[in-house]
Design an enzyme around this catalytic site. Structure first.
Site, PDB file in Angstrom:
ATOM      1  N   HIS A 140      -9.537  -8.602  -1.712  1.00 53.42           N
ATOM      2  CA  HIS A 140      -9.649  -9.671  -0.708  1.00 53.42           C
ATOM      3  C   HIS A 140      -9.958 -11.036  -1.333  1.00 53.42           C
ATOM      4  CE1 HIS A 140      -9.362  -6.899   2.583  1.00 53.42           C
ATOM      5  NE2 HIS A 140     -10.504  -6.305   2.329  1.00 53.42           N
ATOM      6  N   ASP A 177      -5.501   0.445   0.592  1.00 52.47           N
ATOM      7  CA  ASP A 177      -6.787   0.196   1.256  1.00 52.47           C
ATOM      8  C   ASP A 177      -6.505  -0.027   2.749  1.00 52.47           C
ATOM      9  OD1 ASP A 177      -9.780  -1.044   0.272  1.00 52.47           O
ATOM     10  OD2 ASP A 177      -9.060  -1.683   2.254  1.00 52.47           O
ATOM     11  N   HIS A 179      -7.669  -2.072   4.659  1.00 52.12           N
ATOM     12  CA  HIS A 179      -7.639  -3.503   4.971  1.00 52.12           C
ATOM     13  C   HIS A 179      -6.512  -4.179   4.195  1.00 52.12           C
ATOM     14  CE1 HIS A 179     -11.878  -2.062   5.426  1.00 52.12           C
ATOM     15  NE2 HIS A 179     -11.700  -2.624   6.616  1.00 52.12           N
ATOM     16  N   ASP A 265     -10.873   3.804   2.152  1.00 51.60           N
ATOM     17  CA  ASP A 265     -11.398   3.566   3.503  1.00 51.60           C
ATOM     18  C   ASP A 265     -10.357   3.824   4.588  1.00 51.60           C
ATOM     19  OD1 ASP A 265      -9.936   1.401   2.635  1.00 51.60           O
ATOM     20  OD2 ASP A 265     -11.568  -0.062   2.843  1.00 51.60           O
TER      21      ASP A 265
HETATM   22 ZN   LIG Z   1     -10.975  -1.946   2.572  1.00 56.00          ZN
END
Ligand SMILES: [Zn+2]
Length: 373
Positions: A140, A177, A179, A265
């Site tokens: 990120h 991931d 996200h 995740d």
């Molecule tokens: Zn994540």
């Protein structure tokens, strides 16, 4: 010969994210609790490997500290200096939801350097592939700020380093991931030398990035693929996304090495995602990339640890991936694998999302590659 490398350092566990309430937009008094991103998930994975004698089946790779020059190929010097100053004092927040304590600057350099060391060992022919169990996570982080628990963009920093080699001209990053891999995407958005592919839960984090229409820009147009998936996807949806988008895209692009932003995740037990993957589903994705790397780039595959917040379940997913990379057995039986049921099959709404992502990406990538010849 051990064909799979493994990066670990105890100092990764000393990165202190503190109290979860410190980064949440709350006011008023609430009982403090431990930050979601803490050492326990990673430490329990390493402990499981050690307890089953699995660690010694992999080749230990010593991480190095990434240099400021290496980090500044991705991040702005002012940002790097800011993190260094905060870390030398009491710690602080790297940007958005990225708290850290004293000393995390050096630990973050060691995380990026762990990815670099593992990739260099692959490119030097010492090992075929590697798992870098590094922390803090990186996908990120953007040029001028940390985001989503990430300080420095480990995978992007490592990719920039590998591209300096004469025989490495094209890299692919597969980010599973839960996200969106916004940071990696932003670094290479105009760059056709890195194909970035992100499979993620639609509109989770960051909530306004990762759409199918974000396909790169300028020279990089067509070389960024987003696969936003509805909540509730199990192994069936991920398998279909791999077969209809990820693997065809890799075959079209013909990378010289594949990197994975390995977030655990998307597992069914994760508190920060709403997907349903079990360890075997991660194993299948890893096996697919092992095979793709074997046919495309002499097996060169670097898996870097990213998110994953279920202390109970991350270890089973991580070790399944390492078994796939190495071909070695750990003897670990995932006690949660019996929870697989028909909801893990691909559902109609998931098929529609995958088809839309495929239609938005593959033809464009093919056209761009054809015109680049
Ligand atoms: Zn994540």
């Amino acid at each position: 010969m051990k064909s799979t490398g493994f990066v670990w350092h105890e100092k990764y566990m000393w990165h202190d994210t503190g109290n979860a309430l410190g980064v949440l937009p709350v006011s008023g008094d609430f009982q403090p609790w431990t930050h979601f991103e803490n050492a326990e998930t990673k430490r329990r994975l390493k402990n499981l490997m050690d307890a089953y004698g699995f660690t010694q089946k992999l080749k230990s790779i010593e991480p190095v500290y990434a240099s400021v020059d290496q980090v500044c190929r991705v991040h702005k010097p002012d940002y790097v200096a800011h993190i260094k100053a905060l870390s030398a004092d009491k710690g602080g927040n790297a940007g958005e939801s990225t708290p850290f304590g004293p000393g995390s600057y050096e630990i973050a350099l060691l995380a990026a350097g762990g990815a670099i060391a593992a990739g260099n060992a692959i490119l030097d022919g010492e090992i075929k592939n590697a798992y870098a169990l590094i922390r803090p996570c990186g996908h990120h982080a953007e040029a001028d700020r940390g985001r989503g628990f990430c300080i420095f963009a480990n995978v992007a920093i490592a990719a920039k380093e590998f591209l300096l080699r004469d025989n490495i001209n094209k890299l692919a990053v597969v980010d599973w991931d839960v996200h969106h891999g916004n940071g990696t995407e932003s670094v290479f958005y105009n760059d056709p030398s890195v194909l970035t592919i992100s499979l993620h839960e639609d509109s989770l984090y960051p909530y306004n990035t990762g759409t199918i229409n974000d396909r790169g820009d300028g020279d990089g147009e067509g070389y960024n693929i987003n696969i936003p998936l509805p909540p509730g996807c199990g192994g069936g949806a991920y398998k279909q996304a791999f077969e209809s988008i990820v693997l065809p895209a890799l075959n079209l692009y013909q990378p010289d090495m594949i990197l994975v932003a390995n977030g655990l995740d998307a597992s069914t037990w994760d508190p920060l995602g709403h997907m349903m993957l079990l360890s075997n589903h991660y194993r299948h994705m890893a096996t697919a990339l092992v095979n793709a790397a074997e046919s495309l780039c002499d097996g060169r595959l670097l898996v870097c640890h990213e998110g994953g917040y279920s202390a109970g379940y991350v270890p089973f997913c991580g070790i399944a991936i390492m078994e796939a990379l190495s071909g070695e057995e750990s003897g670990v039986i995932d006690p949660f694998s019996r929870y697989e049921n028909h909801w893990h099959d691909v559902q109609a709404n998931q098929q529609a999302a995958i088809a839309a992502a495929r239609d938005a990406s593959l033809e464009l990538l093919e056209a761009k590659l054809r015109s680049a010849v």
